[in-house]
Design an enzyme around this catalytic site. Structure first.
Site, mmCIF file in Angstrom:
data_model
loop_
_atom_site.group_PDB
_atom_site.id
_atom_site.type_symbol
_atom_site.label_atom_id
_atom_site.label_comp_id
_atom_site.label_asym_id
_atom_site.label_seq_id
_atom_site.Cartn_x
_atom_site.Cartn_y
_atom_site.Cartn_z
ATOM 1 C CB SER A 120 -0.913 0.018 1.236
ATOM 2 O OG SER A 120 -0.137 0.042 2.428
ATOM 3 C CG HIS A 141 -3.437 -1.362 -2.196
ATOM 4 N ND1 HIS A 141 -3.912 -0.073 -2.075
ATOM 5 C CD2 HIS A 141 -3.283 -1.823 -0.931
ATOM 6 C CE1 HIS A 141 -4.022 0.226 -0.805
ATOM 7 N NE2 HIS A 141 -3.652 -0.817 -0.092
ATOM 8 C CD GLU A 153 -5.389 1.920 -5.023
ATOM 9 O OE1 GLU A 153 -5.571 3.116 -5.272
ATOM 10 O OE2 GLU A 153 -4.567 1.526 -4.163
ATOM 11 C CG ASN A 191 -3.894 4.429 0.803
ATOM 12 O OD1 ASN A 191 -5.031 4.524 1.276
ATOM 13 N ND2 ASN A 191 -3.097 3.418 1.081
#
Length: 355
Positions: A120, A141, A153, A191
């Protein structure tokens, strides 16, 4: 294109166990590999508990549960992954450890096996540097809890070949996941703005604007999320959230961790969230609202300019992974450029002053 019928998951912790459950739910043969027998035993118990619960809630039949459980294999040796079509690494978030795992994996898997990292915070290309064949490597991810959260992801580095992306997208479809395709940039698609959102919430604490419970309450009202940033951080663990934020700090002062974020994360502590937040005045709520939105919009505008992901992908991920009632790009369109720039300016100015 390789049809993925068997996957191996390296690491049987929280994320690895969840990824294994997701694959088993898709009917795929799954081998879970870990150096710890105790960790594997805990993961097996978790898998059984998950499928038992699915049966008790009448989401699957007892026979389907038995079929899923029969697809699980556990092992303490990497060679158990030798016949996998896809290997997903979910070990500790350390570059050297991940590179070592993949260097060893290439010695046991076939040339047609696709490799993926669940990182991540690290760049996919940095991990790929350990590989002889980085073209078959990408990022997958997952978001916590991986067995429940529908979003994954799919991160393509400059070296990732199209057939690897195609194969992993097909695999995610089998597991009924929602893929968010993005470039290999710090923070990836989601993120990149979610970390600044949680970090700005901590900056609001630093500036005495409210308590964690009060800020969570504002976030729930403004974004339509089921839980606020501090609640989420306590689930993920502030220490892990801080590591992800620090991974973005090289992008500029705005991305650097808030004082309280560093303090709580480095202490491996949790945020104290009272059950009943005292009511904030309208002006205080507006300031917090503006700060949270400004932080999200600043990061989203940057990643759109860098073409990390499409506007549609960012909004889809925000709504399905984080529970936003409306995606950030759609929110910005609704507000208009002038209002958005005003919110961004107030946040970036506040960072400049604090530095």
């Amino acid at each position: 294109m390789t049809v993925i019928q068997k996957i191996a998951v390296i690491g049987s912790g929280t994320m690895g166990g969840g990824i294994a459950i997701s694959a088993l739910s898709g009917g795929l043969k799954t081998v879970l590999v870990d150096t710890s027998d105790a960790s594997l035993e805990q993961a097996q118990a978790r898998v059984h508990k998950y499928f038992d619960r699915q049966v008790s809630k009448e989401r699957m039949s007892a026979q389907d549960r038995e079929n899923a459980l029969s697809c699980l294999q556990v092992s303490t040796v990497l060679s158990a992954a030798s016949d996998a079509d896809l290997v997903v690494e979910a070990v500790f978030e350390d570059l050297d450890i991940k590179k070592s795992v993949f260097s060893q994996l290439e010695q046991v898997v076939s040339r047609t096996c696709h490799l993926a990292t669940n990182t991540s915070a690290l760049r996919v290309s940095e991990i790929a540097s350990a590989l002889e064949y980085p073209d078959r490597f990408c990022g997958l991810h997952y978001f916590s809890p991986a067995e429940v959260n529908p979003v994954v992801e799919v991160v393509r580095s400059d070296m990732t070949q199209g057939s690897t992306v195609t194969a992993t997208l097909s695999f995610l479809g089998t597991c009924r996941k929602i893929p968010i395709e993005c470039k290999d940039q710090s923070g990836f698609a989601l993120n990149r703005f979610f970390c600044p959102y949680t970090n700005e919430a901590a900056r609001c604490i630093d500036d005495g604007l409210g308590t964690p419970a009060q800020i969570d309450d504002v976030a729930k009202q403004v974004l339509g999320v089921p839980v606020g940033p501090f609640f989420v951080m306590n689930i993920v663990k502030p220490r892990i959230n801080l590591a992800a934020i620090r991974n973005l700090a090289h992008l500029g002062p705005f991305y650097e961790p808030a004082r309280s974020m560093s303090a709580i994360g480095d202490a491996d502590a949790s945020w104290e969230i009272s059950d009943a937040p005292a009511t904030l005045g309208a002006s205080a709520r507006q300031v917090i609202t503006d700060r949270l939105l400004g932080a999200i919009f600043f990061a989203v505008k940057q990643e759109l300019a860098e073409e990390v992901a499409t506007a549609g992908a960012i909004d889809l991920g925000a709504c399905r992974a984080f529970g936003f009632a409306k995606g950030p790009v759609e929110m910005m369109r609704d507000l208009g450029a002038d209002a958005v720039n005003t919110l961004i300016s107030s946040v970036t100015a506040n960072v400049s002053v604090s530095h």
